[in-house]
Every structure is written in structure tokens, then in C-alpha cells.
Design a protein around this motif. Structure first.
Motif, mmCIF file in Angstrom:
data_model
loop_
_atom_site.group_PDB
_atom_site.id
_atom_site.type_symbol
_atom_site.label_atom_id
_atom_site.label_comp_id
_atom_site.label_asym_id
_atom_site.label_seq_id
_atom_site.Cartn_x
_atom_site.Cartn_y
_atom_site.Cartn_z
ATOM 1 N N VAL A 51 -30.749 -25.767 4.832
ATOM 2 C CA VAL A 51 -30.728 -24.828 5.958
ATOM 3 C C VAL A 51 -29.804 -25.362 7.053
ATOM 4 C CG1 VAL A 51 -32.133 -23.745 7.762
ATOM 5 C CG2 VAL A 51 -33.030 -23.946 5.446
ATOM 6 N N GLN A 52 -29.870 -26.647 7.283
ATOM 7 C CA GLN A 52 -29.028 -27.286 8.296
ATOM 8 C C GLN A 52 -27.548 -27.125 7.935
ATOM 9 O OE1 GLN A 52 -30.055 -31.398 8.717
ATOM 10 N NE2 GLN A 52 -29.379 -31.489 10.818
ATOM 11 N N ASN A 71 -29.791 -24.835 18.482
ATOM 12 C CA ASN A 71 -31.162 -24.512 18.897
ATOM 13 C C ASN A 71 -32.068 -24.300 17.694
ATOM 14 O OD1 ASN A 71 -30.557 -24.635 21.622
ATOM 15 N ND2 ASN A 71 -30.097 -22.455 21.775
ATOM 16 N N LEU A 72 -31.568 -23.606 16.681
ATOM 17 C CA LEU A 72 -32.370 -23.372 15.479
ATOM 18 C C LEU A 72 -32.689 -24.686 14.773
ATOM 19 C CD1 LEU A 72 -30.729 -20.160 13.979
ATOM 20 C CD2 LEU A 72 -33.088 -20.404 14.720
ATOM 21 N N LYS A 73 -31.691 -25.569 14.661
ATOM 22 C CA LYS A 73 -31.917 -26.854 13.992
ATOM 23 C C LYS A 73 -32.957 -27.678 14.744
ATOM 24 C CE LYS A 73 -27.605 -28.195 13.677
ATOM 25 N NZ LYS A 73 -26.430 -29.010 13.351
ATOM 26 N N SER A 77 -36.543 -28.718 13.150
ATOM 27 C CA SER A 77 -36.925 -30.119 12.997
ATOM 28 C C SER A 77 -38.224 -30.418 13.753
ATOM 29 C CB SER A 77 -35.808 -31.053 13.438
ATOM 30 O OG SER A 77 -35.570 -30.913 14.815
ATOM 31 N N ALA A 78 -38.424 -29.762 14.892
ATOM 32 C CA ALA A 78 -39.694 -29.920 15.624
ATOM 33 C C ALA A 78 -40.839 -29.338 14.808
ATOM 34 C CB ALA A 78 -39.586 -29.215 16.980
#
Length: 84
Positions: A51-52, A71-73, A77-78
């Protein structure tokens, strides 16, 4: 409707590009949804690199904005780090 030959060609090119971009943007959204829906940490960790990579490629090709990709990454990850 366009009168010039060049503007007619431009319309054809833009439509082709729009469909191409739409396909990849939708594929990215589905991948992000799939990762967010995952509750198993091992599976999420396995999905995250793909995805990254997808997000980085789309940002590089201006299909999505680079800050949106970042922002999505960060959010993904959070999400993964919160999984038990």
C-alpha cells in the motif's frame, strides 16, 4: 464541441488519462480500505509495504497529492501500531 483538430485530440487524451487515473485512484482506495479493515496485526504488516509503494507511485505521478499520500501512510502506520 471543439472546432480545432488539436483540441479534439486533447479531449480524447484527457478522457483516456482521466479513466486511467480513476482506475489507479480507486485501486488505491480499495487497498487502503482493506488495510483499515484488517484486525490481524501480522496481515496488516504484510499488506502495508504494498500500500505504501502504491501511494508513493501515485503521488509521484500526480494522481494524488504528495501530502495526501504522506497523511494516509501516517494514519495507516498508526492504525497498524494500535493493533494487538
Amino acid at each position: 464541441m471543439a472546432n480545432h483538430k488539436s483540441s479534439i485530440k486533447r479531449i480524447r487524451q484527457e478522457e483516456k488519462r482521466r479513466l486511467h487515473n480513476r482506475y489507479y485512484a480507486k485501486t488505491m482506495r480499495n487497498a487502503v480500505k482493506k488495510l483499515r479493515a484488517t484486525t490481524d496485526k501480522g496481515e496488516a504488516v504484510a499488506l502495508f509495504p504494498n500500500v505504501q509503494k502504491m501511494l508513493d507511485k501515485l503521488a509521484k505521478r500526480n494522481i494524488i497529492h504528495k501530502n495526501k499520500a504522506a497523511n494516509l501512510k501516517a494514519k495507516l502506520s498508526a492504525h497498524i501500531s494500535k493493533l494487538a
